[in-house]
Design a protein around this motif. Sequence first.
Motif, PDB file in Angstrom:
ATOM      1  N   ASN A   1       0.796  -1.230   0.000  1.00 35.37           N
ATOM      2  CA  ASN A   1       0.000   0.000   0.000  1.00 35.37           C
ATOM      3  C   ASN A   1       0.821   1.268   0.000  1.00 35.37           C
ATOM      4  O   ASN A   1       0.392   2.288   0.522  1.00 35.37           O
ATOM      5  CB  ASN A   1      -0.961   0.023   1.190  1.00 35.37           C
ATOM      6  CG  ASN A   1      -2.181  -0.832   0.941  1.00 35.37           C
ATOM      7  OD1 ASN A   1      -2.460  -1.186  -0.200  1.00 35.37           O
ATOM      8  ND2 ASN A   1      -2.881  -1.170   1.992  1.00 35.37           N
ATOM      9  N   THR A   2       2.004   1.223  -0.534  1.00 33.16           N
ATOM     10  CA  THR A   2       2.801   2.443  -0.656  1.00 33.16           C
ATOM     11  C   THR A   2       2.569   3.136  -1.984  1.00 33.16           C
ATOM     12  O   THR A   2       2.984   4.266  -2.160  1.00 33.16           O
ATOM     13  CB  THR A   2       4.300   2.127  -0.562  1.00 33.16           C
ATOM     14  OG1 THR A   2       4.665   1.293  -1.654  1.00 33.16           O
ATOM     15  CG2 THR A   2       4.646   1.455   0.759  1.00 33.16           C
ATOM     16  N   GLY A   3       1.923   2.453  -2.901  1.00 29.06           N
ATOM     17  CA  GLY A   3       1.736   3.017  -4.232  1.00 29.06           C
ATOM     18  C   GLY A   3       2.947   2.854  -5.123  1.00 29.06           C
ATOM     19  O   GLY A   3       2.941   3.288  -6.270  1.00 29.06           O
ATOM     20  N   LYS A   4       4.002   2.242  -4.590  1.00 27.89           N
ATOM     21  CA  LYS A   4       5.204   2.052  -5.405  1.00 27.89           C
ATOM     22  C   LYS A   4       4.923   1.086  -6.547  1.00 27.89           C
ATOM     23  O   LYS A   4       4.303   0.053  -6.354  1.00 27.89           O
ATOM     24  CB  LYS A   4       6.330   1.470  -4.542  1.00 27.89           C
ATOM     25  CG  LYS A   4       7.013   2.458  -3.646  1.00 27.89           C
ATOM     26  CD  LYS A   4       8.067   1.768  -2.789  1.00 27.89           C
ATOM     27  CE  LYS A   4       9.142   1.122  -3.608  1.00 27.89           C
ATOM     28  NZ  LYS A   4      10.186   0.507  -2.761  1.00 27.89           N
ATOM     29  N   LEU A   5       5.400   1.440  -7.716  1.00 29.73           N
ATOM     30  CA  LEU A   5       5.252   0.597  -8.892  1.00 29.73           C
ATOM     31  C   LEU A   5       6.621   0.205  -9.413  1.00 29.73           C
ATOM     32  O   LEU A   5       7.564   0.992  -9.340  1.00 29.73           O
ATOM     33  CB  LEU A   5       4.499   1.338  -9.995  1.00 29.73           C
ATOM     34  CG  LEU A   5       3.039   1.711  -9.731  1.00 29.73           C
ATOM     35  CD1 LEU A   5       2.499   2.555 -10.875  1.00 29.73           C
ATOM     36  CD2 LEU A   5       2.191   0.469  -9.533  1.00 29.73           C
TER      37      LEU A   5
END
Lengths: 113, 113
Positions: free
Chosen positions: A97-101
């Motif tokens: 859930n960090t949004g890291k891609l």
Amino acid sequence: SQKIEQNSEALNIQEGKTATLTCNYTNYSPAYLQWYRQDPGRGPVFLLLIRENEKEKRKERLKVTFDTTLKQSLFHITASQPADSATYLCALAGSSNTGKLIFGQGTTLQVKP
Amino acid sequence: DGGITQSPKYLFRKEGQNVTLSCEQNLNHDAMYWYRQDPGQGLRLIYYSQIVNDFQKGDIAEGYSVSREKKESFPLTVTSAQKNPTAFYLCASSKSGQEGEQYFGPGTRLTVT
């Protein structure tokens, strides 16, 4: 180590045909996967998101499948047009859930009239 | 007209100089990201921020620094310690550090000689 592979060779197809692009990954369990379009010298534009519990997603002429057993996503453009010519990037996200891609290197699609 | 802007589009610097790339968004997004893109490669994450006054290193943070003093702004400084700074730099934002799509700016092409 985590690895994402997209076909580095350009895909050339005739207008009207279906383009199919592949995204394979290893050592990774993504919570979801996104596809982006990038035109030369510009920033990517979001197209579709598919979650790990979804098999298929559609949006107009676009279709994405996600097979977590094969560790593969397929991106289809039906009735392709010269305007669809661009580089398409897949991006995977973990469950933190960090949004890291993590992005693949992209596949360039060329649709010929 | 909401969006994310980067300036300048092209930037030239001499080796040994620090340079700061601007990124501003008026989308009211909490999360912001900096990526680097080299020819034929995917996007690689430099730094990201999920909230004002907080940021985390990405995969290639060495030689870069950031600040997040305002929600709208996330400037990136390329320091003289970065060994290969010439690249295309992309800034992105998303609603939160979860599965939201990322909105990208137009990019800054930095050339260091």
